[in-house]
Design an enzyme around this catalytic site. Structure first.
Site, short mmCIF file in Angstrom:
data_model
loop_
_atom_site.label_atom_id
_atom_site.label_comp_id
_atom_site.label_asym_id
_atom_site.label_seq_id
_atom_site.Cartn_x
_atom_site.Cartn_y
_atom_site.Cartn_z
N THR A 91 0.76 -1.02 0.15
CA THR A 91 -0.05 0.02 -0.02
C THR A 91 1.06 1.36 0.11
OG1 THR A 91 -0.25 -0.06 2.53
CG2 THR A 91 -1.91 -0.98 1.05
N GLN B 25 1.86 -12.67 0.58
CA GLN B 25 0.52 -12.67 -0.39
C GLN B 25 0.54 -11.86 -1.17
OE1 GLN B 25 -2.47 -12.68 2.59
NE2 GLN B 25 -1.64 -13.99 3.92
N ASP C 258 2.32 -8.52 -6.51
CA ASP C 258 2.80 -7.29 -7.50
C ASP C 258 4.47 -7.40 -7.63
OD1 ASP C 258 4.45 -6.49 -5.06
OD2 ASP C 258 2.54 -5.66 -4.14
N HIS D 13 0.26 -16.33 -3.14
CA HIS D 13 -1.18 -15.85 -4.00
C HIS D 13 -0.63 -16.07 -5.31
CE1 HIS D 13 -3.46 -14.73 -0.28
NE2 HIS D 13 -3.22 -16.20 -0.12
N CYS E 97 -5.96 -25.31 -19.79
CA CYS E 97 -4.60 -26.00 -20.19
C CYS E 97 -3.50 -26.00 -19.29
CB CYS E 97 -4.46 -26.18 -21.65
SG CYS E 97 -3.58 -24.49 -22.25
N CYS F 163 -7.09 -18.18 -24.39
CA CYS F 163 -5.80 -18.88 -24.45
C CYS F 163 -5.43 -19.00 -25.97
CB CYS F 163 -5.98 -20.13 -23.82
SG CYS F 163 -4.69 -21.15 -23.79
N CYS G 97 -5.45 -23.24 -26.36
CA CYS G 97 -6.73 -24.16 -26.35
C CYS G 97 -8.09 -23.24 -26.52
CB CYS G 97 -6.94 -25.07 -25.26
SG CYS G 97 -7.13 -24.14 -23.70
#
Length: 148
Positions: free
Chosen positions: A3, A78, A81, A96, A107, A129, A132
């Site tokens: 932040t 977590q 960025d 994350h 895929c 994608c 696929c």
């Protein structure tokens, strides 16, 4: 920590979910897969994300200094960025995932986010994608998905 680099958090007083409660659906995997309007809103948010221009801050640099002081340091974050790596940290576990690539939900093909955002900017409101034709999203963990 991000932040301070201008990246909005989720639950804080000025967090994404307080300033735009509807954005919660963008981060829910079931809503994302089921609703093309949610995906459009997600790509719009990504295309204008402060992550694209954010710079590491003093907190990121402090952790790099700590690692450079001779301590063995691995950072688990977590944050999606990549600012800790840009600050110079080498051992970072992104629990994350990362904003900096897109992944196919079908895929598993992974591409740099700039490629996918370029397709979005060129008019593809829900870029499929290239392998696929499946659904793409940032290579991050959404609510409803298991951590890697």
């Amino acid at each position: 920590m991000s932040t301070e680099s201008g990246i909005q958090d989720f639950r804080g007083p000025n967090g994404i979910w307080r300033t735009n409660p509807a954005a919660q659906r963008i981060f829910d995997i079931e809503a994302y897969v089921a609703d093309s309007e949610v995906r459009l809103a997600a790509w719009q948010m990504r295309a204008s994300s402060p992550i694209l221009t954010a710079e590491p801050n003093a907190g990121h640099r402090a952790l790099v200094s700590l690692a450079n002081s001779g301590r063995q340091l691995c950072i688990a974050t977590q944050n999606i960025d990549g600012l800790q790596q840009r600050a110079g940290s080498e051992e970072v576990l992104e629990l994350h995932g990362t904003f900096w690539s897109s992944i196919c939900l079908d895929c598993g093909d992974v591409r740099e986010i700039h490629e996918t955002l370029g397709r979005f900017a060129a008019g593809d409101s829900d870029p499929p994608c290239l392998v696929c034709g499946g659904l793409l999203r940032t290579n991050t963990i959404a609510f409803g998905q298991q951590l890697n």
